[in-house]
Scaffold this active site. Structure first.
Site, PDB file in Angstrom:
ATOM      1  N   LYS A  14       0.820  -1.217   0.000  1.00  0.00           N
ATOM      2  CA  LYS A  14       0.000   0.000   0.000  1.00  0.00           C
ATOM      3  C   LYS A  14       0.857   1.273   0.000  1.00  0.00           C
ATOM      4  CE  LYS A  14      -3.914  -2.211   2.323  1.00  0.00           C
ATOM      5  NZ  LYS A  14      -4.974  -2.067   3.342  1.00  0.00           N
ATOM      6  N   TYR A  54     -12.703  -3.418  -3.220  1.00  0.00           N
ATOM      7  CA  TYR A  54     -13.256  -3.177  -1.884  1.00  0.00           C
ATOM      8  C   TYR A  54     -14.781  -3.175  -1.908  1.00  0.00           C
ATOM      9  CZ  TYR A  54      -8.630  -2.131   0.104  1.00  0.00           C
ATOM     10  OH  TYR A  54      -7.332  -2.225   0.572  1.00  0.00           O
ATOM     11  N   ARG A 107       2.115  -6.131   9.789  1.00  0.00           N
ATOM     12  CA  ARG A 107       1.358  -5.023  10.375  1.00  0.00           C
ATOM     13  C   ARG A 107       1.769  -4.773  11.823  1.00  0.00           C
ATOM     14  NH1 ARG A 107      -4.445  -6.929   7.764  1.00  0.00           N
ATOM     15  NH2 ARG A 107      -4.303  -5.765   5.805  1.00  0.00           N
ATOM     16  N   ASN A 117      -2.109   0.199   6.840  1.00  0.00           N
ATOM     17  CA  ASN A 117      -1.674  -1.076   7.428  1.00  0.00           C
ATOM     18  C   ASN A 117      -0.781  -1.888   6.473  1.00  0.00           C
ATOM     19  OD1 ASN A 117      -3.629  -1.983   5.696  1.00  0.00           O
ATOM     20  ND2 ASN A 117      -4.948  -2.880   7.247  1.00  0.00           N
ATOM     21  N   HIS A 120      -2.257  -5.340   1.641  1.00  0.00           N
ATOM     22  CA  HIS A 120      -3.478  -6.130   1.488  1.00  0.00           C
ATOM     23  C   HIS A 120      -3.044  -7.553   1.188  1.00  0.00           C
ATOM     24  CE1 HIS A 120      -7.237  -7.760  -0.016  1.00  0.00           C
ATOM     25  NE2 HIS A 120      -6.525  -8.256  -1.012  1.00  0.00           N
ATOM     26  N   GLU A 131      -8.968 -12.002  -7.163  1.00  0.00           N
ATOM     27  CA  GLU A 131      -8.086 -10.838  -7.067  1.00  0.00           C
ATOM     28  C   GLU A 131      -6.909 -10.942  -8.034  1.00  0.00           C
ATOM     29  OE1 GLU A 131      -7.219 -10.431  -2.874  1.00  0.00           O
ATOM     30  OE2 GLU A 131      -9.263  -9.807  -2.437  1.00  0.00           O
TER      31      GLU A 131
END
Ligand code: TYD
Length: 159
Positions: A14, A54, A107, A117, A120, A131
């Site tokens: 991220k 999401y 994390r 965090n 993913h 995904e």
């Protein structure tokens, strides 16, 4: 005991990890574990792919906030492969809220936040398939034979 399955799972590194120069550290943790890197690229997410990815959070009040965060900078997406890779990667990733995640997890070691965090990781084998198809074209997934299988798995696990 059921024979462990070879699985693929999807990771997104991220924007917080990118900004904090943690990309190499995160990839290194997965590599050192013994997960096989089968796809990787840096991309900029847009509203359409975020609404898809999401979708289970679309009605939540925080959805616009995470969408803004996730499309504000590039991300790195990767696919990893290994026996029971989905559950194994979730264990390494730790729980959603970074400041409560176990020490030793990604994390737990690097995040104080729920939004920021770090990564993913697919939460089920079924979602991992969806995904990976969402983020990678078939030709971007590389099947390759690793040379260290004999020291990664027992003989019966390699069959
Ligand atoms: P979720 O799918 O519940 O967790 P995970 O990433 O562990 O599978 O949530 C997706 C992302 O949404 C999560 O990584 C961070 C963000 N999020 C928030 O910003 N606030 C929240 O209260 C929750 C539950 C998630």
């Amino acid at each position: 005991m059921a024979k462990p399955r070879e699985e693929k799972t999807l990771i997104i590194i991220k924007p917080d990890a990118l900004n904090r120069s943690l990309v190499g550290e995160i990839i290194s943790r997965f590599e050192r574990k013994g997960l096989k890197l089968v796809a990787m690229k840096m991309i900029r997410l847009d509203d359409a792919i975020l609404a898809d990815h999401y979708g289970h959070l679309a009605d939540k009040p925080f959805f616009p906030r995470i969408a803004k965060f996730m499309k504000g900078w590039p991300v790195i997406v990767l696919a990893l492969e290994g026996l029971e890779a989905v559950a194994s990667v979730r264990l390494i990733t730790g729980e959603t809220m970074g400041r409560r995640a176990d020490a030793g997890t990604i994390r737990g070691d690097f995040s104080m936040s729920v939004q920021a965090n770090i990564v993913h990781a697919s939460d089920s084998v079924e979602n991992a398939v969806k995904e990976i198809n969402r983020f990678f074209k078939p030709e971007e997934l590389h099947g390759w034979e690793r040379l260290d299988l004999e020291v990664l798995y027992a003989e019966d696990e390699r069959e």
